[in-house]
Scaffold this motif. Structure first.
Motif, PDB file in Angstrom:
ATOM      1  N   SER A 131       0.832  -1.198   0.000  1.00 23.99           N
ATOM      2  CA  SER A 131       0.000   0.000   0.000  1.00 23.99           C
ATOM      3  C   SER A 131       0.870   1.253   0.000  1.00 23.99           C
ATOM      4  O   SER A 131       0.606   2.209  -0.718  1.00 23.99           O
ATOM      5  CB  SER A 131      -0.923  -0.019   1.216  1.00 23.99           C
ATOM      6  OG  SER A 131      -1.598   1.213   1.338  1.00 23.99           O
ATOM      7  N   GLY A 132       1.924   1.245   0.811  1.00 17.21           N
ATOM      8  CA  GLY A 132       2.835   2.392   0.865  1.00 17.21           C
ATOM      9  C   GLY A 132       3.601   2.567  -0.432  1.00 17.21           C
ATOM     10  O   GLY A 132       3.832   3.685  -0.894  1.00 17.21           O
ATOM     11  N   LEU A 133       4.023   1.455  -1.037  1.00 11.70           N
ATOM     12  CA  LEU A 133       4.742   1.503  -2.307  1.00 11.70           C
ATOM     13  C   LEU A 133       3.853   2.060  -3.404  1.00 11.70           C
ATOM     14  O   LEU A 133       4.295   2.882  -4.211  1.00 11.70           O
ATOM     15  CB  LEU A 133       5.253   0.103  -2.670  1.00 11.70           C
ATOM     16  CG  LEU A 133       6.089   0.023  -3.948  1.00 11.70           C
ATOM     17  CD1 LEU A 133       7.364   0.839  -3.807  1.00 11.70           C
ATOM     18  CD2 LEU A 133       6.410  -1.424  -4.255  1.00 11.70           C
ATOM     19  N   ALA A 134       2.609   1.646  -3.450  1.00 11.15           N
ATOM     20  CA  ALA A 134       1.677   2.156  -4.456  1.00 11.15           C
ATOM     21  C   ALA A 134       1.482   3.659  -4.291  1.00 11.15           C
ATOM     22  O   ALA A 134       1.437   4.410  -5.270  1.00 11.15           O
ATOM     23  CB  ALA A 134       0.347   1.427  -4.345  1.00 11.15           C
ATOM     24  N   THR A 135       1.379   4.112  -3.046  1.00  9.24           N
ATOM     25  CA  THR A 135       1.207   5.542  -2.780  1.00  9.24           C
ATOM     26  C   THR A 135       2.439   6.321  -3.245  1.00  9.24           C
ATOM     27  O   THR A 135       2.319   7.369  -3.885  1.00  9.24           O
ATOM     28  CB  THR A 135       0.971   5.778  -1.272  1.00  9.24           C
ATOM     29  OG1 THR A 135      -0.150   5.002  -0.856  1.00  9.24           O
ATOM     30  CG2 THR A 135       0.737   7.233  -0.987  1.00  9.24           C
ATOM     31  N   VAL A 136       3.631   5.801  -2.937  1.00  7.19           N
ATOM     32  CA  VAL A 136       4.872   6.484  -3.340  1.00  7.19           C
ATOM     33  C   VAL A 136       4.956   6.555  -4.869  1.00  7.19           C
ATOM     34  O   VAL A 136       5.295   7.596  -5.445  1.00  7.19           O
ATOM     35  CB  VAL A 136       6.103   5.777  -2.735  1.00  7.19           C
ATOM     36  CG1 VAL A 136       7.392   6.287  -3.359  1.00  7.19           C
ATOM     37  CG2 VAL A 136       6.128   5.951  -1.240  1.00  7.19           C
ATOM     38  N   ILE A 165       2.525   6.521  -7.076  1.00  7.39           N
ATOM     39  CA  ILE A 165       1.519   7.469  -7.589  1.00  7.39           C
ATOM     40  C   ILE A 165       1.961   8.910  -7.338  1.00  7.39           C
ATOM     41  O   ILE A 165       1.886   9.762  -8.220  1.00  7.39           O
ATOM     42  CB  ILE A 165       0.142   7.176  -6.960  1.00  7.39           C
ATOM     43  CG1 ILE A 165      -0.384   5.843  -7.497  1.00  7.39           C
ATOM     44  CG2 ILE A 165      -0.835   8.299  -7.252  1.00  7.39           C
ATOM     45  CD1 ILE A 165      -1.649   5.357  -6.840  1.00  7.39           C
ATOM     46  N   VAL A 166       2.459   9.197  -6.132  1.00  5.31           N
ATOM     47  CA  VAL A 166       2.886  10.568  -5.800  1.00  5.31           C
ATOM     48  C   VAL A 166       4.062  10.982  -6.689  1.00  5.31           C
ATOM     49  O   VAL A 166       4.087  12.090  -7.249  1.00  5.31           O
ATOM     50  CB  VAL A 166       3.227  10.683  -4.299  1.00  5.31           C
ATOM     51  CG1 VAL A 166       3.936  11.998  -3.990  1.00  5.31           C
ATOM     52  CG2 VAL A 166       1.986  10.540  -3.460  1.00  5.31           C
ATOM     53  N   VAL A 167       5.047  10.102  -6.848  1.00  4.23           N
ATOM     54  CA  VAL A 167       6.213  10.420  -7.681  1.00  4.23           C
ATOM     55  C   VAL A 167       5.781  10.624  -9.131  1.00  4.23           C
ATOM     56  O   VAL A 167       6.260  11.538  -9.818  1.00  4.23           O
ATOM     57  CB  VAL A 167       7.287   9.316  -7.551  1.00  4.23           C
ATOM     58  CG1 VAL A 167       8.367   9.474  -8.614  1.00  4.23           C
ATOM     59  CG2 VAL A 167       7.888   9.335  -6.165  1.00  4.23           C
ATOM     60  N   SER A 168       4.866   9.823  -9.630  1.00  3.09           N
ATOM     61  CA  SER A 168       4.382   9.968 -11.008  1.00  3.09           C
ATOM     62  C   SER A 168       3.664  11.298 -11.210  1.00  3.09           C
ATOM     63  O   SER A 168       3.882  11.998 -12.205  1.00  3.09           O
ATOM     64  CB  SER A 168       3.447   8.817 -11.371  1.00  3.09           C
ATOM     65  OG  SER A 168       4.112   7.588 -11.305  1.00  3.09           O
ATOM     66  N   VAL A 169       2.797  11.663 -10.263  1.00  2.00           N
ATOM     67  CA  VAL A 169       2.065  12.922 -10.374  1.00  2.00           C
ATOM     68  C   VAL A 169       3.034  14.102 -10.331  1.00  2.00           C
ATOM     69  O   VAL A 169       2.937  15.041 -11.130  1.00  2.00           O
ATOM     70  CB  VAL A 169       0.985  13.027  -9.273  1.00  2.00           C
ATOM     71  CG1 VAL A 169       0.411  14.425  -9.193  1.00  2.00           C
ATOM     72  CG2 VAL A 169      -0.110  12.015  -9.524  1.00  2.00           C
ATOM     73  N   VAL A 170       4.005  14.067  -9.417  1.00  2.00           N
ATOM     74  CA  VAL A 170       4.989  15.153  -9.316  1.00  2.00           C
ATOM     75  C   VAL A 170       5.810  15.220 -10.608  1.00  2.00           C
ATOM     76  O   VAL A 170       6.095  16.302 -11.127  1.00  2.00           O
ATOM     77  CB  VAL A 170       5.889  14.961  -8.069  1.00  2.00           C
ATOM     78  CG1 VAL A 170       7.077  15.914  -8.094  1.00  2.00           C
ATOM     79  CG2 VAL A 170       5.076  15.141  -6.809  1.00  2.00           C
ATOM     80  N   GLY A 171       6.188  14.078 -11.168  1.00  2.00           N
ATOM     81  CA  GLY A 171       6.946  14.047 -12.421  1.00  2.00           C
ATOM     82  C   GLY A 171       6.164  14.631 -13.577  1.00  2.00           C
ATOM     83  O   GLY A 171       6.707  15.374 -14.402  1.00  2.00           O
ATOM     84  N   ILE A 172       4.883  14.302 -13.649  1.00  2.00           N
ATOM     85  CA  ILE A 172       4.036  14.829 -14.731  1.00  2.00           C
ATOM     86  C   ILE A 172       3.906  16.345 -14.606  1.00  2.00           C
ATOM     87  O   ILE A 172       4.026  17.081 -15.588  1.00  2.00           O
ATOM     88  CB  ILE A 172       2.661  14.134 -14.736  1.00  2.00           C
ATOM     89  CG1 ILE A 172       2.813  12.676 -15.183  1.00  2.00           C
ATOM     90  CG2 ILE A 172       1.688  14.878 -15.632  1.00  2.00           C
ATOM     91  CD1 ILE A 172       1.562  11.847 -15.034  1.00  2.00           C
TER      92      ILE A 172
END
Length: 149
Positions: A10-15, A17-24
């Motif tokens: 669950s924590g890995l999925a959150t990380v 998603i957050v990294v992907s959104v920040v990258g975009i």
């Protein structure tokens, strides 16, 4: 133990998603900010596609004067090289006069014959279409003038 693995997943999925959104978001900001830079690539003082003319109009008095000055500079450089080798200097004025003297262009008979053949072939096509044929001699002379001959 099973509870810990699901918390890590669950924590890995959150990380991720957050990294992907920040990258975009960072990519969008970078693309918007660098748009003007890409428009300027290849432009500048040494660009070949400038809009201002590079010199005077061809065959104008200014162009002829510029050409004569460049010829003079080349002849002076040639004379200086001769003097450096211990040879006598050139008469710059006589050389420039000889090089800039207007002469009739040399007409190549083979080129004239080829132009005549092209005009005759064009006339044959014009006649087949029902158009008026061209004056062969006048058209050959016009084409040779356009070629600077």
């Amino acid at each position: 133990m099973g509870n810990t693995v699901s918390e890590v997943d669950s924590g890995l999925a959150t990380v991720v998603i957050v990294v992907s959104v920040v990258g975009i978001v960072a990519a969008v900001v970078a693309a918007i900010g660098s748009g003007r830079l890409y428009e300027q690539v290849g432009k500048g003082a040494f660009s070949l596609d400038r809009e201002e003319p590079a010199g005077p109009a061809p065959d104008s008095p200014a162009a002829r004067a510029e050409a004569a000055e460049e010829i003079r500079q080349l002849v002076e450089a040639k004379s200086a090289r001769r003097q450096a080798r211990g040879e006598p200097p050139l008469d710059v004025e006589a050389e420039v006069a000889a090089l800039t003297a207007g002469s009739e262009p040399v007409r190549d008979d083979a080129l004239k014959d080829e132009a005549r053949q092209l005009v005759e072939a064009r006339n044959e096509r014009r006649i087949r279409r029902g158009e008026e044929p061209l004056d062969v001699e006048a058209e050959v002379e016009r084409q040779l003038r356009e070629l600077g001959m």
